[in-house]
Design a protein around this motif. Sequence first.
Motif, mmCIF file in Angstrom:
data_model
loop_
_atom_site.group_PDB
_atom_site.id
_atom_site.type_symbol
_atom_site.label_atom_id
_atom_site.label_comp_id
_atom_site.label_asym_id
_atom_site.label_seq_id
_atom_site.Cartn_x
_atom_site.Cartn_y
_atom_site.Cartn_z
ATOM 1 N N THR A 130 44.141 48.079 95.917
ATOM 2 C CA THR A 130 43.350 48.799 94.923
ATOM 3 C C THR A 130 43.990 48.797 93.538
ATOM 4 O O THR A 130 43.348 48.444 92.550
ATOM 5 C CB THR A 130 43.121 50.252 95.384
ATOM 6 O OG1 THR A 130 42.513 50.235 96.675
ATOM 7 C CG2 THR A 130 42.227 50.995 94.408
ATOM 8 N N ALA A 131 45.259 49.197 93.455
ATOM 9 C CA ALA A 131 45.886 49.335 92.139
ATOM 10 C C ALA A 131 46.094 47.985 91.464
ATOM 11 O O ALA A 131 45.666 47.780 90.319
ATOM 12 C CB ALA A 131 47.214 50.070 92.265
ATOM 13 N N LEU A 132 46.724 47.048 92.143
ATOM 14 C CA LEU A 132 47.071 45.771 91.517
ATOM 15 C C LEU A 132 46.247 44.594 92.019
ATOM 16 O O LEU A 132 46.430 43.476 91.532
ATOM 17 C CB LEU A 132 48.565 45.478 91.715
ATOM 18 C CG LEU A 132 49.505 46.393 90.928
ATOM 19 C CD1 LEU A 132 50.950 45.969 91.112
ATOM 20 C CD2 LEU A 132 49.154 46.392 89.445
ATOM 21 N N GLU A 133 45.365 44.819 92.964
ATOM 22 C CA GLU A 133 44.459 43.760 93.431
ATOM 23 C C GLU A 133 45.206 42.449 93.647
ATOM 24 O O GLU A 133 44.900 41.415 93.067
ATOM 25 C CB GLU A 133 43.332 43.558 92.424
ATOM 26 C CG GLU A 133 42.493 44.797 92.160
ATOM 27 C CD GLU A 133 41.474 44.562 91.072
ATOM 28 O OE1 GLU A 133 40.283 44.392 91.394
ATOM 29 O OE2 GLU A 133 41.873 44.537 89.891
ATOM 30 N N THR A 134 46.191 42.490 94.529
ATOM 31 C CA THR A 134 47.071 41.337 94.695
ATOM 32 C C THR A 134 46.375 40.123 95.295
ATOM 33 O O THR A 134 46.909 39.012 95.237
ATOM 34 C CB THR A 134 48.297 41.703 95.554
ATOM 35 O OG1 THR A 134 47.858 42.185 96.829
ATOM 36 C CG2 THR A 134 49.125 42.774 94.873
ATOM 37 N N ASP A 135 45.185 40.308 95.855
ATOM 38 C CA ASP A 135 44.436 39.142 96.315
ATOM 39 C C ASP A 135 43.985 38.284 95.143
ATOM 40 O O ASP A 135 43.844 37.066 95.259
ATOM 41 C CB ASP A 135 43.237 39.568 97.166
ATOM 42 C CG ASP A 135 42.299 40.526 96.431
ATOM 43 O OD1 ASP A 135 42.766 41.209 95.499
ATOM 44 O OD2 ASP A 135 41.106 40.590 96.808
ATOM 45 N N ARG A 136 43.787 38.932 93.978
ATOM 46 C CA ARG A 136 43.401 38.214 92.765
ATOM 47 C C ARG A 136 44.600 37.912 91.870
ATOM 48 O O ARG A 136 44.627 36.879 91.183
ATOM 49 C CB ARG A 136 42.388 39.050 91.958
ATOM 50 C CG ARG A 136 41.081 39.322 92.681
ATOM 51 C CD ARG A 136 40.225 40.274 91.860
ATOM 52 N NE ARG A 136 39.946 39.746 90.525
ATOM 53 C CZ ARG A 136 39.582 40.485 89.478
ATOM 54 N NH1 ARG A 136 39.460 41.806 89.633
ATOM 55 N NH2 ARG A 136 39.332 39.934 88.314
ATOM 56 N N PHE A 137 45.578 38.804 91.866
ATOM 57 C CA PHE A 137 46.746 38.661 90.992
ATOM 58 C C PHE A 137 48.013 38.794 91.835
ATOM 59 O O PHE A 137 48.648 39.845 91.855
ATOM 60 C CB PHE A 137 46.719 39.725 89.890
ATOM 61 C CG PHE A 137 45.393 39.841 89.178
ATOM 62 C CD1 PHE A 137 44.993 38.852 88.291
ATOM 63 C CD2 PHE A 137 44.557 40.924 89.401
ATOM 64 C CE1 PHE A 137 43.771 38.953 87.629
ATOM 65 C CE2 PHE A 137 43.344 41.034 88.750
ATOM 66 C CZ PHE A 137 42.943 40.040 87.855
ATOM 67 N N PRO A 138 48.395 37.758 92.554
ATOM 68 C CA PRO A 138 49.469 37.872 93.546
ATOM 69 C C PRO A 138 50.882 37.977 92.968
ATOM 70 O O PRO A 138 51.792 38.393 93.674
ATOM 71 C CB PRO A 138 49.328 36.582 94.362
ATOM 72 C CG PRO A 138 48.687 35.608 93.422
ATOM 73 C CD PRO A 138 47.753 36.426 92.582
ATOM 74 N N THR A 139 51.057 37.610 91.698
ATOM 75 C CA THR A 139 52.401 37.603 91.132
ATOM 76 C C THR A 139 52.470 38.399 89.829
ATOM 77 O O THR A 139 51.466 38.617 89.159
ATOM 78 C CB THR A 139 52.889 36.168 90.844
ATOM 79 O OG1 THR A 139 52.020 35.561 89.858
ATOM 80 C CG2 THR A 139 52.880 35.331 92.109
ATOM 81 N N ALA A 140 53.692 38.804 89.500
ATOM 82 C CA ALA A 140 54.009 39.361 88.182
ATOM 83 C C ALA A 140 55.160 38.530 87.633
ATOM 84 O O ALA A 140 56.098 38.194 88.369
ATOM 85 C CB ALA A 140 54.412 40.828 88.277
ATOM 86 N N THR A 141 55.087 38.180 86.359
ATOM 87 C CA THR A 141 56.092 37.282 85.784
ATOM 88 C C THR A 141 56.609 37.810 84.452
ATOM 89 O O THR A 141 55.821 38.154 83.564
ATOM 90 C CB THR A 141 55.517 35.876 85.567
ATOM 91 O OG1 THR A 141 55.063 35.341 86.810
ATOM 92 C CG2 THR A 141 56.564 34.943 84.988
ATOM 93 N N PHE A 142 57.942 37.857 84.350
ATOM 94 C CA PHE A 142 58.590 38.141 83.062
ATOM 95 C C PHE A 142 59.082 36.820 82.496
ATOM 96 O O PHE A 142 59.739 36.037 83.193
ATOM 97 C CB PHE A 142 59.767 39.093 83.232
ATOM 98 C CG PHE A 142 60.596 39.247 81.978
ATOM 99 C CD1 PHE A 142 60.206 40.117 80.977
ATOM 100 C CD2 PHE A 142 61.753 38.492 81.787
ATOM 101 C CE1 PHE A 142 60.955 40.246 79.805
ATOM 102 C CE2 PHE A 142 62.508 38.613 80.625
ATOM 103 C CZ PHE A 142 62.110 39.497 79.632
ATOM 104 N N THR A 143 58.779 36.588 81.212
ATOM 105 C CA THR A 143 59.216 35.370 80.534
ATOM 106 C C THR A 143 59.971 35.736 79.262
ATOM 107 O O THR A 143 59.432 36.453 78.400
ATOM 108 C CB THR A 143 58.012 34.481 80.168
ATOM 109 O OG1 THR A 143 57.262 34.181 81.350
ATOM 110 C CG2 THR A 143 58.481 33.184 79.533
ATOM 111 N N LEU A 144 61.193 35.278 79.157
ATOM 112 C CA LEU A 144 61.990 35.533 77.952
ATOM 113 C C LEU A 144 61.395 34.771 76.776
ATOM 114 O O LEU A 144 61.084 33.579 76.890
ATOM 115 C CB LEU A 144 63.434 35.084 78.191
ATOM 116 C CG LEU A 144 64.449 35.416 77.088
ATOM 117 C CD1 LEU A 144 64.770 36.908 77.104
ATOM 118 C CD2 LEU A 144 65.731 34.601 77.278
#
Length: 229
Positions: A130-144
Amino acid sequence: MGLRTRTKVIIGISTGVVVIAAAAVIAGPSIYANTVNGQAAAAPSLQATSSASLDAADADGTWTSQSGSYAGYRVHEVLQGNDVNVVGRTKDVEGTAEVDGGCLAKATVTVQVAKISTPESARDAYFRDTALETDRFPTATFTLTKPVDVSKALDGSKQDVALTGTMDLHGVTKAVTADAQVAVGEGGTVQVAGSVPITFADYGVKAPSLGFVTVDGKGSVEFSLDLQK
C-alpha cells in the motif's frame, strides 16, 4: 483509483490495523511500544574501533558493496500516546563507488524495497503493498551528484561527509543530502554509514493515520555499506 485498487488498499490497511490492534490490546499499548522499541535496530555507525589508511593509488577505482551491507528505513509512530520507533532492514542492497585522487567521484546505492522487513509481518505487508507499491516501484536508488573529498578517511581518520545526490523512491526523484561517515577498515575495506531524511509526501507516499496509531510524515532511509575493490 479503480475499484480493485481501492479494495486492495482497504484490505491492506484493515489487515495491519487488526493485527497491530490485537497485539496492542493483548499486551497493552505501553508494553507493546516497549517491545517494538526494543526490537528496533540502532542507527548505522562505523564498526571499526580504529581506522586504517589506504594509499591514494590503491583507493582509485571502482568499489562494490559486500554481503555485510544493509539499508532500510526508520519511522516514528504514536500508538495511543506511546512513542514507537520502527526500523526496517534488508541486506538486498547493491552499491558502487568510484574513487579518483582522494575524491568520491561517483556512487549509487540501490535497495530492493520489497525485501525490507521488520518484526511485524502485517506492517511489512502494508509497507510493500500500500505505502510504496513495490509491485510497481521495486527499488529505491540514491545517486551521488556532487563529488566529495574523502582524503581524510583514506589517511586513517573517521571522516564525516555530506553526500549530495538524488533519491529515486516510489517513482519520484528528489534532491537529497545524506549525512554519513567514511572509514578505511583492516584489509583495505571501506565502510560508509549514514542516513537520508525524507518527507513521505514528497514521494507521493501518505503516512497512515489509523485512529489509534499515527505515523510521522517524515522518516529516514538508512544505510551501511561495506565496500571492497
